[in-house]
Design a protein around this motif. Sequence first.
Motif, mmCIF file in Angstrom:
data_model
loop_
_atom_site.group_PDB
_atom_site.id
_atom_site.type_symbol
_atom_site.label_atom_id
_atom_site.label_comp_id
_atom_site.label_asym_id
_atom_site.label_seq_id
_atom_site.Cartn_x
_atom_site.Cartn_y
_atom_site.Cartn_z
ATOM 1 N N GLY A 15 0.789 -1.221 0.000
ATOM 2 C CA GLY A 15 0.000 0.000 0.000
ATOM 3 C C GLY A 15 0.820 1.269 0.000
ATOM 4 N N TRP A 16 2.120 1.163 0.291
ATOM 5 C CA TRP A 16 2.942 2.372 0.325
ATOM 6 C C TRP A 16 3.270 2.896 -1.066
ATOM 7 C CZ3 TRP A 16 7.833 2.615 -1.906
ATOM 8 C CH2 TRP A 16 8.407 1.384 -2.288
ATOM 9 N N TRP A 17 3.175 2.016 -2.074
ATOM 10 C CA TRP A 17 3.613 2.351 -3.430
ATOM 11 C C TRP A 17 2.561 1.870 -4.420
ATOM 12 C CZ3 TRP A 17 6.970 -1.435 -6.500
ATOM 13 C CH2 TRP A 17 7.300 -0.917 -7.762
ATOM 14 N N GLN A 18 2.233 2.707 -5.362
ATOM 15 C CA GLN A 18 1.178 2.394 -6.334
ATOM 16 C C GLN A 18 1.728 2.074 -7.727
ATOM 17 O OE1 GLN A 18 -2.354 2.158 -5.294
ATOM 18 N NE2 GLN A 18 -0.864 1.842 -3.663
ATOM 19 N N GLY A 19 3.001 1.668 -7.793
ATOM 20 C CA GLY A 19 3.541 1.158 -9.047
ATOM 21 C C GLY A 19 4.124 2.203 -9.974
ATOM 22 N N THR A 20 4.305 3.417 -9.503
ATOM 23 C CA THR A 20 4.836 4.490 -10.361
ATOM 24 C C THR A 20 6.368 4.488 -10.334
ATOM 25 O OG1 THR A 20 4.628 6.027 -8.506
ATOM 26 C CG2 THR A 20 2.814 5.942 -10.087
ATOM 27 N N ARG A 21 6.946 4.817 -11.489
ATOM 28 C CA ARG A 21 8.403 4.933 -11.629
ATOM 29 C C ARG A 21 8.728 6.149 -12.485
ATOM 30 N NH1 ARG A 21 11.289 0.175 -10.187
ATOM 31 N NH2 ARG A 21 9.902 -1.611 -9.790
ATOM 32 N N ASP A 22 9.950 6.681 -12.306
ATOM 33 C CA ASP A 22 10.384 7.792 -13.153
ATOM 34 C C ASP A 22 10.992 7.269 -14.448
ATOM 35 O OD1 ASP A 22 13.015 6.970 -12.598
ATOM 36 O OD2 ASP A 22 13.362 8.550 -11.120
ATOM 37 N N ALA A 23 11.523 8.161 -15.258
ATOM 38 C CA ALA A 23 12.040 7.763 -16.568
ATOM 39 C C ALA A 23 13.199 6.792 -16.467
ATOM 40 C CB ALA A 23 12.470 9.014 -17.351
ATOM 41 N N ALA A 24 13.908 6.820 -15.347
ATOM 42 C CA ALA A 24 15.042 5.903 -15.157
ATOM 43 C C ALA A 24 14.621 4.600 -14.498
ATOM 44 C CB ALA A 24 16.119 6.590 -14.319
ATOM 45 N N GLY A 25 13.336 4.451 -14.247
ATOM 46 C CA GLY A 25 12.858 3.211 -13.634
ATOM 47 C C GLY A 25 12.887 3.209 -12.125
ATOM 48 N N ASN A 26 13.213 4.358 -11.510
ATOM 49 C CA ASN A 26 13.251 4.413 -10.053
ATOM 50 C C ASN A 26 11.843 4.572 -9.482
ATOM 51 O OD1 ASN A 26 16.184 4.453 -9.780
ATOM 52 N ND2 ASN A 26 16.057 6.497 -10.708
ATOM 53 N N ILE A 27 11.583 3.921 -8.355
ATOM 54 C CA ILE A 27 10.284 3.992 -7.700
ATOM 55 C C ILE A 27 9.989 5.427 -7.261
ATOM 56 C CG2 ILE A 27 9.024 3.302 -5.628
ATOM 57 C CD1 ILE A 27 10.458 0.602 -5.804
ATOM 58 N N THR A 28 8.761 5.880 -7.527
ATOM 59 C CA THR A 28 8.303 7.166 -7.026
ATOM 60 C C THR A 28 7.060 6.958 -6.164
ATOM 61 O OG1 THR A 28 6.947 7.559 -8.997
ATOM 62 C CG2 THR A 28 9.204 8.409 -9.024
ATOM 63 N N VAL A 29 6.876 7.840 -5.188
ATOM 64 C CA VAL A 29 5.734 7.713 -4.274
ATOM 65 C C VAL A 29 5.005 9.043 -4.194
ATOM 66 C CG1 VAL A 29 6.822 5.878 -2.906
ATOM 67 C CG2 VAL A 29 7.123 8.284 -2.231
ATOM 68 N N ASP A 30 3.812 8.982 -3.650
ATOM 69 C CA ASP A 30 2.994 10.167 -3.431
ATOM 70 C C ASP A 30 3.541 10.908 -2.212
ATOM 71 O OD1 ASP A 30 1.069 12.050 -2.872
ATOM 72 O OD2 ASP A 30 -0.632 10.686 -3.080
ATOM 73 N N THR A 31 4.180 12.052 -2.451
ATOM 74 C CA THR A 31 4.814 12.770 -1.339
ATOM 75 C C THR A 31 3.797 13.487 -0.454
ATOM 76 O OG1 THR A 31 5.233 14.625 -2.833
ATOM 77 C CG2 THR A 31 7.031 13.034 -2.483
ATOM 78 N N ALA A 32 2.527 13.545 -0.907
ATOM 79 C CA ALA A 32 1.499 14.056 0.001
ATOM 80 C C ALA A 32 1.242 13.056 1.121
ATOM 81 C CB ALA A 32 0.208 14.334 -0.773
ATOM 82 N N GLU A 33 1.359 11.761 0.802
ATOM 83 C CA GLU A 33 1.196 10.722 1.821
ATOM 84 C C GLU A 33 2.506 10.422 2.536
ATOM 85 O OE1 GLU A 33 -0.546 7.268 -0.007
ATOM 86 O OE2 GLU A 33 -2.568 8.092 0.215
ATOM 87 N N TRP A 34 3.604 10.603 1.835
ATOM 88 C CA TRP A 34 4.919 10.281 2.390
ATOM 89 C C TRP A 34 5.832 11.509 2.244
ATOM 90 C CZ3 TRP A 34 4.906 5.825 4.952
ATOM 91 C CH2 TRP A 34 3.956 4.860 4.591
ATOM 92 N N PRO A 35 5.610 12.559 3.055
ATOM 93 C CA PRO A 35 6.426 13.770 2.957
ATOM 94 C C PRO A 35 7.909 13.460 3.093
ATOM 95 C CG PRO A 35 4.563 14.076 4.451
ATOM 96 C CD PRO A 35 4.616 12.613 4.130
ATOM 97 N N GLY A 36 8.674 13.951 2.150
ATOM 98 C CA GLY A 36 10.104 13.675 2.163
ATOM 99 C C GLY A 36 10.455 12.337 1.542
ATOM 100 N N GLY A 37 9.438 11.597 1.051
ATOM 101 C CA GLY A 37 9.683 10.302 0.438
ATOM 102 C C GLY A 37 9.931 9.219 1.479
ATOM 103 N N MET A 38 10.286 8.051 1.001
ATOM 104 C CA MET A 38 10.454 6.904 1.903
ATOM 105 C C MET A 38 11.696 7.026 2.769
ATOM 106 S SD MET A 38 7.658 5.640 1.167
ATOM 107 C CE MET A 38 7.702 4.271 2.314
#
Length: 675
Positions: free
Chosen positions: A83-106
């Motif tokens: 539930g922490w991650w919804q499957g999104t990645r950046d152009a380099a394939g790195n995991i991205t998260v919703d920073t509104a739910e996870w301020p400052g990222g993981m």
Amino acid sequence: MKHAVRLLALLALLAVYVATPARPALAAVTGTQVPVPPPPMGWASWNTFAAKINFNVIKAQADALVSSGLAAAGYKYVNIDEGWWQGTRDAAGNITVDTAEWPGGMAAIADYLHGKGLKAGIYTDAGRDGCGYYYPTGRPAAPGSGSEGHYAQDMLQFSRWGFDFVKVDWCGGSAEGLDPQSTYRAISAAVTSAAATTGRPLVLSICNWGVQSPWNWAPGMGAMWRTSTDIIYYGQTATQAMVLSNFDQGLHPAAQHTGYYNDPDMMIAGMPGLTAAQNRTHMGLWAISGAPLLIGDDLATMDATTRATLGNAEVIAVDQDPRGLQGVKVSDSQGRQVYGKVLAGSGRRAVLLLNRGTAAASMTVRWADLGLAATSASVRNLWSAQNAGSFATSYTVNVPANDAVLLTVTGTEAAATTYEAEATGNTRTGATVAACAGCSGGSKVGGIGNGGTLRFNAVAAPSAGLAVATIAYTNGDPTTRTATLQVNGQPSTVVAFPPTGSWTTAGTVSVIVPLTAGSANTLTFSNVAAWAPDLDAIEVRQLASAPAAVRVQGVQSGRCLDVDNSSTTNGVQLQLWDCNGQANQAWTVTSSKQLTVYGTKCLDAYNNGTTNGTAVVIWDCNGQANQQWNVNADGTISSAQSGLCLDASNRGTANGTKIILWACGSGTNQRWTLA
């Protein structure tokens, strides 16, 4: 210390050793018991919150873990599940998260947990799409939320964020038909590479629900592996049946040792549905089995009684015992079961007496069943925190219905047999190597070389069952080394040998091994890394592994009635296999005419079949007529329902021959001995 072999460096690379039977001069293996990594303790988010998690949810649970005193009791990991991650990645394939739910990222939540003195755990899936795609719970379906194709990248990212633990689930792996063993081998390699890059160890939790029996291949790949499906599904009410089912499926004592653990899943103690007594039983079962202790209820609303149960220091000590072994069933009669766990130190055992019946019963544990001498031993009740006194050969206690009593017993070790290795066909012991590749100390004595093999032959057992093998060794390197152990040609297991401090300092670790009756047992250590560990000798002490259990051996084939690959899945058809003394060949004949295995599975005529060719399988014991059998004087075993006999299909004698029902005749493929 008596070194096993001292060979010149070049000869060591090719040497194969055998062990001679016990020498009278060797009274016991010596050396300090080396503590092994304990099973992880902490809290995990799934059972209470499912996918409805964010920074604030995890923060509140971490705060409660500390303020409750449970963190100080040893519960250090805070594991962020699906539930922490919804499957999104950046152009380099790195995991991205919703920073509104996870301020400052993981990295920010990992930093917060570390700032509280805790360790941080995270979650992913072995497939392309994780469990949040196939079983959305609290969030929309999330495609791409698995790590397939990104194993190295994701494990390195988790480590760089500061995580200490990663759970890798199997929803995508299952849906895609991936091979569990090769898939988790690749994930394990990625974890190892990430830790080497960042310098941060990353504990790998293999979560493939027991598919393809991970206890046969996961030791050495991960610190823990799931042995069954989820103990509870989100939204369900907790029951004791859930606890007992996962406990039963998690008992694979030969796989659990030297820092590798069977995982019966997160705990449900404290969740709605369980009484205080059931919470204690749950905690005791996980402790005697040496399971990871990952709390699953809401820490912020946990009541004081549950907190005291989970925080009981003496019970936690049983679970976290530095010898790292799993408890084994040493007695089973009509649902009254006794489990014994060998603890660190001399003559120390933990004992759990479990009454699955509907009435209170007097239950007895015998010292002989625990591998202790029949002399006075002291008993302590861990839940009452009271010493019961000293007793000569056994202890009897009243156990309420559907409840358990947890004890420690301190006595005298029973006699054991020591086996020491000797070189055959090569240089005799005594050569000193001036320098060695792969060891940090410059020079050492002994060693079996890279890829070396060490065999202990003629290991004796008075009866088929489990024994504790304590291995004396030296490892002067600063890192843990491993070797592969195989007993009587059965599935192998990777054994870890932590550093002992120097090449002249002896240490011991222990494993549980299944032995056949007689003196034809062989323990083979292979794939020994260059120069370490330097294995010296083993000491073998037999336990009473459910003494009422017997092996059912075919007269024609000489092979035993066997559950394929130690599976616990309902409907698995029985087969013939070389007799090996493992739990999947240990059958108990009950007073109600059942033949049980693992304590809860029954020999079953599939689908109530009464015709020739009906498959004979294992199934949850249910009391039906298709699970009742007559053990006859002529050596046949016949179904009480159909009158048909257990039959090795097509008169087969080979490993893997399937067992069916067939009209009783005179053929020896229908004759069995129980011993």
